[in-house]
Scaffold this active site. Structure first.
Site, short mmCIF file in Angstrom:
data_model
loop_
_atom_site.label_atom_id
_atom_site.label_comp_id
_atom_site.label_asym_id
_atom_site.label_seq_id
_atom_site.Cartn_x
_atom_site.Cartn_y
_atom_site.Cartn_z
N LYS A 45 0.87 -1.21 0.01
CA LYS A 45 -0.14 -0.43 0.18
C LYS A 45 0.95 1.62 0.09
O LYS A 45 0.52 2.04 -0.52
CB LYS A 45 -1.00 0.08 1.12
CG LYS A 45 -2.17 -1.51 1.11
CD LYS A 45 -2.80 -1.41 2.41
CE LYS A 45 -1.61 -1.27 4.20
NZ LYS A 45 -1.26 -2.63 4.22
N ARG A 120 -9.63 0.30 9.74
CA ARG A 120 -9.78 -0.81 9.27
C ARG A 120 -10.02 -1.75 10.38
O ARG A 120 -9.91 -2.59 11.04
CB ARG A 120 -8.35 -0.36 10.23
CG ARG A 120 -7.21 -1.20 10.30
CD ARG A 120 -5.69 -0.97 10.44
NE ARG A 120 -4.32 -1.13 10.15
CZ ARG A 120 -3.25 -0.86 9.73
NH1 ARG A 120 -4.01 0.92 9.24
NH2 ARG A 120 -2.00 -1.49 10.10
N ARG A 159 12.18 -4.22 5.36
CA ARG A 159 12.09 -3.02 4.74
C ARG A 159 12.33 -1.45 5.36
O ARG A 159 12.85 -1.77 6.43
CB ARG A 159 10.43 -2.69 5.07
CG ARG A 159 9.93 -1.55 5.30
CD ARG A 159 8.40 -0.65 4.94
NE ARG A 159 7.70 -1.48 5.76
CZ ARG A 159 6.24 -1.57 6.10
NH1 ARG A 159 5.83 -1.03 5.39
NH2 ARG A 159 5.79 -1.94 7.22
N ARG A 192 10.96 0.81 10.93
CA ARG A 192 10.30 1.00 11.88
C ARG A 192 10.24 0.10 13.17
O ARG A 192 10.40 -1.36 12.62
CB ARG A 192 9.07 0.96 10.97
CG ARG A 192 7.67 1.64 10.80
CD ARG A 192 7.01 1.30 9.37
NE ARG A 192 5.74 0.44 10.58
CZ ARG A 192 4.47 0.18 9.87
NH1 ARG A 192 4.38 1.03 8.25
NH2 ARG A 192 4.23 -0.18 10.37
N ARG A 203 0.05 -8.02 14.24
CA ARG A 203 -0.37 -7.23 13.03
C ARG A 203 -1.02 -8.00 11.59
O ARG A 203 -2.44 -7.53 11.93
CB ARG A 203 0.79 -6.64 12.14
CG ARG A 203 1.40 -5.27 13.44
CD ARG A 203 1.93 -4.86 12.42
NE ARG A 203 2.57 -4.29 11.41
CZ ARG A 203 4.01 -3.63 10.68
NH1 ARG A 203 4.88 -4.70 11.37
NH2 ARG A 203 4.22 -3.22 9.70
P1 AP5 Z 1 5.11 -1.68 1.25
O1 AP5 Z 1 4.50 -0.63 0.63
O2 AP5 Z 1 5.70 -0.57 2.65
O3 AP5 Z 1 3.40 -2.10 2.76
P2 AP5 Z 1 2.40 -1.63 3.18
O4 AP5 Z 1 1.70 -2.63 2.82
O5 AP5 Z 1 1.94 0.18 3.10
O6 AP5 Z 1 1.94 -1.97 4.68
P3 AP5 Z 1 2.04 -1.34 6.13
O7 AP5 Z 1 3.64 -2.16 7.26
O8 AP5 Z 1 3.01 0.10 6.44
O9 AP5 Z 1 1.33 -1.62 6.71
P4 AP5 Z 1 0.82 -1.72 7.82
O10 AP5 Z 1 -1.32 -1.69 7.64
O11 AP5 Z 1 0.43 -2.31 8.91
O12 AP5 Z 1 0.97 -0.41 9.06
P5 AP5 Z 1 0.50 1.03 8.99
O13 AP5 Z 1 1.62 1.87 9.43
O14 AP5 Z 1 -0.77 1.34 8.63
O15 AP5 Z 1 5.33 -2.81 1.25
C1 AP5 Z 1 6.78 -3.20 2.32
C2 AP5 Z 1 7.62 -3.20 1.66
O16 AP5 Z 1 7.17 -4.63 0.66
C3 AP5 Z 1 8.72 -2.52 1.87
O17 AP5 Z 1 10.17 -2.53 1.76
C4 AP5 Z 1 8.39 -2.68 0.20
O18 AP5 Z 1 9.61 -2.51 -1.19
C5 AP5 Z 1 8.21 -3.66 -0.91
N1 AP5 Z 1 7.13 -4.37 -1.86
C6 AP5 Z 1 5.96 -3.43 -1.66
N2 AP5 Z 1 5.63 -4.00 -2.66
C7 AP5 Z 1 6.15 -4.65 -3.26
C8 AP5 Z 1 6.28 -5.86 -4.34
N3 AP5 Z 1 4.89 -5.85 -5.01
N4 AP5 Z 1 7.03 -6.90 -4.41
C9 AP5 Z 1 8.24 -7.02 -3.97
N5 AP5 Z 1 8.39 -6.11 -2.68
C10 AP5 Z 1 7.80 -5.30 -2.26
O19 AP5 Z 1 -0.38 0.45 10.73
C11 AP5 Z 1 0.63 0.51 11.90
C12 AP5 Z 1 -0.06 0.58 13.02
O20 AP5 Z 1 -0.73 1.63 13.19
C13 AP5 Z 1 -1.02 -0.03 12.98
O21 AP5 Z 1 -0.53 -1.40 13.67
C14 AP5 Z 1 -1.86 0.77 14.15
O22 AP5 Z 1 -1.59 0.01 15.96
C15 AP5 Z 1 -2.33 1.58 14.15
N6 AP5 Z 1 -3.04 2.09 13.15
C16 AP5 Z 1 -2.98 2.35 11.63
N7 AP5 Z 1 -4.31 2.92 11.20
C17 AP5 Z 1 -5.02 2.71 12.87
C18 AP5 Z 1 -6.49 2.00 12.44
N8 AP5 Z 1 -6.88 2.59 11.15
N9 AP5 Z 1 -7.23 1.71 13.41
C19 AP5 Z 1 -6.62 1.55 14.10
N10 AP5 Z 1 -4.87 1.81 14.10
C20 AP5 Z 1 -4.43 1.84 12.96
#
Ligand code: AP5
Length: 245
Positions: A45, A120, A159, A192, A203
């Site tokens: 994402k 979420r 990452r 991170r 997660r």
């Molecule tokens: P990347 O694109 O960085 O992954 P992502 O889908 O953005 O994953 P996140 O870890 O950011 O999502 P998340 O939902 O766990 O975390 P968030 O910050 O939202 O890709 C990952 C890696 O793979 C990268 O290194 C990239 O280069 C590589 N890659 C990407 N695409 C690729 C491909 N096609 N092929 C090969 N490699 C690839 O949330 C963090 C925390 O915040 C949560 O745990 C929660 O505690 C809190 N939180 C956030 N939002 C909410 C909410 N709405 N409600 C409650 N709590 C929340």
């Protein structure tokens, strides 16, 4: 005497002003779009968001990034969110809904937005739809980054992130030109705190239990596009472009 806003603009280099003007002219012809990106951690994402943002002139609202900024700044919100985030749990619906309600009113969200990491839970989805209905708008498309859990561990542990821009790298799949350094700004990259194998397990558990119902919720509304998120990043970008035609 010049107004406060004029003083700020006086200090902006002409080239930057012209670039911004051209960007805004290009954006004026783009259709409005309100998008949700949904998928497990590491599904891509954050990798696709900056590309979609630039193409459609949308604002990118990543609740994870917003919460991490609040934690780093030790704001009252950040202090409340930290404990849940460190464990890989979700923070409370009320906190996150409040953040988004404020953020979608920003001028940069005028052409629409990309919600990355929100909603979420089904409650967040219902509250979002209520917010939008009050503004006479609705979600146009939900991009579902579907991927098998087994692929995610390698992506998450490799990452590296440039915190200021949100640019994402990977030691194997998308390495920076110089290890540990952002290609564009030359600034250091970070990893991170929750990108560990142990925290990833919780997660993923939260994703399957609390977030998958959100996909069902929007499937019933007929706005979900399925992506094959296990493909390489440039192939996923092509899938996104087709889904947004
Ligand atoms: P990347 O694109 O960085 O992954 P992502 O889908 O953005 O994953 P996140 O870890 O950011 O999502 P998340 O939902 O766990 O975390 P968030 O910050 O939202 O890709 C990952 C890696 O793979 C990268 O290194 C990239 O280069 C590589 N890659 C990407 N695409 C690729 C491909 N096609 N092929 C090969 N490699 C690839 O949330 C963090 C925390 O915040 C949560 O745990 C929660 O505690 C809190 N939180 C956030 N939002 C909410 C909410 N709405 N409600 C409650 N709590 C929340």
């Amino acid at each position: 005497m010049a107004s406060g806003a004029n003083v700020v603009l006086d200090d902006v280099p002409s080239l930057d002003l012209m670039t911004e003007l051209l960007r805004r002219m290009k954006c004026a012809s783009k259709p409005d779009k309100r998008l949700i990106l949904i998928g497990p951690p590491g599904s891509g994402k954050g990798t696709q968001s900056p590309i979609i943002k630039d193409e459609y002139c949308l604002c990118h609202l990543a609740t994870g990034d917003m919460l991490r900024a609040a934690v780093a700044a030790k704001t009252p919100l950040g202090i409340k969110a930290k404990e849940a985030m460190d464990k890989g749990d979700l923070v409370s619906d009320d906190l996150v809904v409040g953040i988004i309600d404020e953020a979608i009113k920003r001028p940069s969200c005028q052409k629409g937005f990309i919600l990355d990491g929100f909603p979420r839970t089904s409650i967040q989805a219902e509250k979002l739809d209520e917010m939008l209905a009050k503004q006479g708008t609705k979600i146009d498309k939900v991009l579902n980054f579907a991927i098998d859990d087994a692929i995610l561990e390698e992506r998450i542990t490799g990452r590296w992130i440039h915190p200021l821009s949100g640019r994402t790298y990977h030691t194997k799949f998308a390495p920076p030109k110089v290890p540990g350094i952002d290609d564009v700004s030359g600034e250091p990259l970070i990893q991170r705190k929750d990108d560990t194998v142990e925290v990833l397990k919780s997660r993923l558990e939260s994703f399957h239990r609390q977030t998958e119902p959100v996909i069902d919720y929007y499937t019933k509304k007929g706005v979900v596009a399925q992506l094959h998120a296990e493909k390489p990043p440039n192939e996923v970008t092509i899938q996104v472009q087709k889904a947004l035609l």
